[in-house]
Design a protein around this motif. Structure first.
Motif, mmCIF file in Angstrom:
data_model
loop_
_atom_site.group_PDB
_atom_site.id
_atom_site.type_symbol
_atom_site.label_atom_id
_atom_site.label_comp_id
_atom_site.label_asym_id
_atom_site.label_seq_id
_atom_site.Cartn_x
_atom_site.Cartn_y
_atom_site.Cartn_z
ATOM 1 N N LEU A 90 0.855 -1.184 0.000
ATOM 2 C CA LEU A 90 0.000 0.000 0.000
ATOM 3 C C LEU A 90 0.893 1.236 0.000
ATOM 4 N N ASN A 91 0.923 1.926 -1.129
ATOM 5 C CA ASN A 91 1.783 3.090 -1.320
ATOM 6 C C ASN A 91 1.076 4.010 -2.316
ATOM 7 N N SER A 92 0.746 5.209 -1.889
ATOM 8 C CA SER A 92 -0.047 6.122 -2.723
ATOM 9 C C SER A 92 0.748 6.788 -3.842
ATOM 10 N N GLU A 93 2.061 6.757 -3.785
ATOM 11 C CA GLU A 93 2.856 7.595 -4.680
ATOM 12 C C GLU A 93 2.588 7.339 -6.164
ATOM 13 N N THR A 94 2.743 6.099 -6.616
ATOM 14 C CA THR A 94 2.616 5.818 -8.055
ATOM 15 C C THR A 94 1.210 6.077 -8.586
ATOM 16 N N PRO A 95 0.136 5.604 -7.930
ATOM 17 C CA PRO A 95 -1.198 5.916 -8.461
ATOM 18 C C PRO A 95 -1.531 7.400 -8.429
ATOM 19 N N CYS A 96 -1.002 8.131 -7.453
ATOM 20 C CA CYS A 96 -1.225 9.578 -7.440
ATOM 21 C C CYS A 96 -0.464 10.250 -8.580
ATOM 22 N N SER A 115 -12.103 7.627 -10.589
ATOM 23 C CA SER A 115 -12.965 6.465 -10.386
ATOM 24 C C SER A 115 -12.414 5.238 -11.106
ATOM 25 N N ALA A 116 -12.009 5.424 -12.356
ATOM 26 C CA ALA A 116 -11.472 4.304 -13.134
ATOM 27 C C ALA A 116 -10.172 3.797 -12.533
ATOM 28 N N LEU A 117 -9.371 4.704 -12.005
ATOM 29 C CA LEU A 117 -8.117 4.336 -11.367
ATOM 30 C C LEU A 117 -8.375 3.463 -10.143
ATOM 31 N N GLN A 118 -9.355 3.824 -9.357
ATOM 32 C CA GLN A 118 -9.680 3.017 -8.185
ATOM 33 C C GLN A 118 -10.260 1.657 -8.572
ATOM 34 N N ASN A 119 -11.016 1.626 -9.669
ATOM 35 C CA ASN A 119 -11.545 0.350 -10.137
ATOM 36 C C ASN A 119 -10.430 -0.623 -10.502
ATOM 37 N N GLU A 120 -9.308 -0.088 -11.002
ATOM 38 C CA GLU A 120 -8.184 -0.952 -11.356
ATOM 39 C C GLU A 120 -7.737 -1.776 -10.146
ATOM 40 N N LEU A 121 -7.771 -1.166 -8.972
ATOM 41 C CA LEU A 121 -7.419 -1.896 -7.755
ATOM 42 C C LEU A 121 -8.606 -2.643 -7.175
ATOM 43 N N TYR A 122 -9.673 -1.900 -6.869
ATOM 44 C CA TYR A 122 -10.743 -2.453 -6.053
ATOM 45 C C TYR A 122 -11.731 -3.346 -6.819
ATOM 46 N N VAL A 123 -11.680 -3.315 -8.120
ATOM 47 C CA VAL A 123 -12.505 -4.226 -8.919
ATOM 48 C C VAL A 123 -11.633 -5.290 -9.584
ATOM 49 N N TYR A 124 -10.545 -4.829 -10.250
ATOM 50 C CA TYR A 124 -9.741 -5.741 -11.070
ATOM 51 C C TYR A 124 -8.489 -6.257 -10.372
ATOM 52 N N GLY A 125 -8.213 -5.785 -9.173
ATOM 53 C CA GLY A 125 -7.103 -6.319 -8.398
ATOM 54 C C GLY A 125 -5.725 -6.020 -8.932
ATOM 55 N N LYS A 126 -5.566 -4.904 -9.643
ATOM 56 C CA LYS A 126 -4.263 -4.554 -10.211
ATOM 57 C C LYS A 126 -3.344 -3.954 -9.135
ATOM 58 N N ASP A 127 -2.067 -4.277 -9.250
ATOM 59 C CA ASP A 127 -1.065 -3.672 -8.379
ATOM 60 C C ASP A 127 -0.703 -2.310 -8.953
ATOM 61 N N LEU A 128 -1.115 -1.243 -8.292
ATOM 62 C CA LEU A 128 -0.927 0.111 -8.813
ATOM 63 C C LEU A 128 0.488 0.644 -8.616
ATOM 64 N N ASN A 129 1.355 -0.159 -8.018
ATOM 65 C CA ASN A 129 2.757 0.232 -7.901
ATOM 66 C C ASN A 129 3.536 -0.063 -9.179
ATOM 67 N N ILE A 130 2.942 -0.835 -10.090
ATOM 68 C CA ILE A 130 3.625 -1.267 -11.312
ATOM 69 C C ILE A 130 3.144 -0.403 -12.472
ATOM 70 N N PRO A 131 3.992 0.476 -13.008
ATOM 71 C CA PRO A 131 3.567 1.392 -14.069
ATOM 72 C C PRO A 131 2.950 0.693 -15.282
ATOM 73 N N GLU A 132 3.443 -0.481 -15.632
ATOM 74 C CA GLU A 132 2.919 -1.189 -16.805
ATOM 75 C C GLU A 132 1.453 -1.594 -16.624
ATOM 76 N N ASN A 133 1.004 -1.679 -15.381
ATOM 77 C CA ASN A 133 -0.384 -2.065 -15.123
ATOM 78 C C ASN A 133 -1.384 -0.973 -15.492
ATOM 79 N N TYR A 134 -0.888 0.209 -15.861
ATOM 80 C CA TYR A 134 -1.774 1.308 -16.230
ATOM 81 C C TYR A 134 -2.086 1.328 -17.726
ATOM 82 N N LYS A 135 -1.483 0.459 -18.481
ATOM 83 C CA LYS A 135 -1.618 0.534 -19.936
ATOM 84 C C LYS A 135 -3.068 0.389 -20.386
ATOM 85 N N GLY A 136 -3.779 -0.584 -19.846
ATOM 86 C CA GLY A 136 -5.174 -0.766 -20.226
ATOM 87 C C GLY A 136 -6.031 0.425 -19.873
#
Length: 214
Positions: A90-96, A115-136
């Motif tokens: 849990l680290n806010s830096e990268t998603p912010c 909202s879509a950013l939060q869905n990446e974690l809380y719906v789809y379970g993406k690790d938001l610390n990994i920049p490549e996970n933002y591509k979709g």
């Protein structure tokens, strides 16, 4: 009437902000273009607060059912798998930073992106610390992935992100979600924590009515 702006102070890792997303999106749809909306990243989990998700299990096992019941949102099955494993940091830096970069390259709604950013974690379970996970997510908003990913690695945008955290602190924001209705240099704190949509509309309408009367 003077310029009115609604500042939505949130954090991508804030569960109550996830629950508040439908409300803030509905408010933007109702009041635009009369009011301009902007999501401001708060930096909820930084420094010594950074920890593995498993260390929040005791609190979250109690809080998540209450959150779902009160707000009507549902945590996704993919998130629940990640939650049970508990390995995500849990680290806010990268998603912010992702929000900062989004606002630098898009004139679209930062409320929708939050909202879509939060869905990446809380719906789809993406690790938001990994920049490549933002591509979709980036492609969903029709943005250039190469530009986005390059800025995510930039110290300039990291600095801009921390400046946004400092702005939230100067505004006296110490919890999320928080909402400030700003009319020129006058700010009205209209939500500190989760607040029902009907209550939000009532307060906003009262302030606008007073503003027009003045």
């Amino acid at each position: 009437m003077r310029k009115i702006k609604l500042l939505y102070f949130y954090d991508p890792l804030c569960g109550w902000c996830f629950g508040f997303s439908p409300i803030i999106k509905a408010l933007e749809q109702k009041y635009a273009p009369e009011i301009s909306f902007e999501a401001i990243s708060g930096g909820m989990i930084l420094g010594e607060r950074i920890k593995p998700l498993r260390e929040m299990h005791a609190y979250l096992r109690d809080a998540m059912p209450r959150l779902e019941k009160m707000t009507g949102v549902k945590f996704g099955e993919d998130y629940m798998k990640v939650f049970e494993k508990g390995d995500i940091e849990l680290n806010s830096e990268t998603p912010c930073m992702a929000m900062t970069v989004y606002k630098s390259i898009s004139s679209g709604s930062s409320i929708e992106f939050a909202s879509a950013l939060q869905n990446e974690l809380y719906v789809y379970g993406k690790d938001l610390n990994i920049p490549e996970n933002y591509k979709g997510l980036v492609e969903k908003f029709n943005l250039d992935w190469d530009v986005f990913s390059k800025k995510m690695k930039s110290d300039t945008y990291k600095k801009k992100t921390y400046e946004e955290f400092e702005f939230a602190q100067r505004m006296g924001i110490n919890g999320f979600p928080s909402v400030v209705l700003q009319i020129e240099d006058q700010g009205y704190l209209i939500a500190r924590g989760y607040r029902a949509e009907s209550e939000m509309k009532k307060v906003i309408d009262e302030i606008i009515k007073k503003e027009k009367a003045d």
